[in-house]
Scaffold this motif. Structure first.
Motif, short mmCIF file in Angstrom:
data_model
loop_
_atom_site.label_atom_id
_atom_site.label_comp_id
_atom_site.label_asym_id
_atom_site.label_seq_id
_atom_site.Cartn_x
_atom_site.Cartn_y
_atom_site.Cartn_z
N LEU A 37 1.26 -1.23 0.32
CA LEU A 37 0.08 0.01 -0.19
C LEU A 37 0.82 0.93 -0.06
O LEU A 37 0.68 2.18 -0.59
N GLY A 47 0.94 3.86 -2.93
CA GLY A 47 0.61 5.21 -2.70
C GLY A 47 1.83 6.01 -2.98
O GLY A 47 1.36 7.03 -3.24
N SER A 48 3.16 6.05 -2.02
CA SER A 48 4.52 6.84 -2.59
C SER A 48 4.21 7.29 -4.39
O SER A 48 4.40 7.72 -4.34
N LEU A 66 1.14 7.52 -6.54
CA LEU A 66 0.63 7.53 -7.07
C LEU A 66 0.12 9.11 -6.82
O LEU A 66 0.49 9.49 -7.60
#
Length: 184
Positions: free
Chosen positions: A60, A64-65, A67
């Motif tokens: 995640l 997430g990073s 993104l």
């Protein structure tokens, strides 16, 4: 900031790979009903679950990073639909496939009581596909994927999973339902 996100994305991907390597090996040990030195039987299952959970958190963080990173240019569709990304679409797509498999494994694990053991086990077999797909993704798409330190790490992880898998498929691997029942 983008360099920090990129570095964090790389590091969290490497940590996730290490954790999922440990999770696969621990899952095979759990299935056998064997002990780990210094741990009671029930702890092997708990360690497997916790390592898997922490590995999922690092995935995640990895996704997430990336993104948020303007260099990676990932969007939500890239994460869910394989092979459509703008940067190395094949290699990125393998990562997407691995994430999709991970999502299926997590959902069935969370719904294990409602779905039943047969469905849980059938979907859990995807772990054996997810891990090598993620490994190939990390080599093909990762900034450090072909560096000597990463290739050494990949070789060690592959050796660990390969050894556990050979044991799992060998005649010496005897599932012990009795041992697993005692640990539950």
């Amino acid at each position: 900031m983008d360099e920090a996100l990129w570095a964090f994305g790389r590091a969290s991907g490497v940590v996730a790979l290490i954790l999922f390597t440990a999770s696969i090996v621990l899952g095979i040990i759990t299935r056998s009903g064997r002990l780990l030195p210094g741990l009671p039987r029930f702890s092997v299952t708990l360690v497997h679950r916790n390592v898997s959970l922490v590995g999922s958190v690092f995935i995640l963080l990895h996704v997430g990073s990336l993104l948020l990173d303007s260099y990676a240019k990932l969007n939500v569709t890239d994460i869910l639909v394989p092979f459509i990304g703008s940067y190395k679409p094949f290699w990125q797509g393998l990562g997407t496939v691995a994430v999709d498999l991970l999502i299926a494994i997590i959902v069935t694990s969370l719904l294990r009581q409602r779905l039943g053991v047969k469905v849980f086990r059938a979907v859990h077999w995807f772990s054996y596909a997810m891990w090598p797909i993620a490994m190939v993704h990390s080599i093909g798409n990762g900034t450090d994927g072909t560096s000597s330190w990463f290739l050494l790490l990949a070789a060690v992880c592959t050796l660990a999973v390969g050894t556990a898998l050979i044991w799992r498929l060998s005649s010496r691997f005897v599932e012990s339902a009795r041992l697993r029942q005692e640990s539950a």
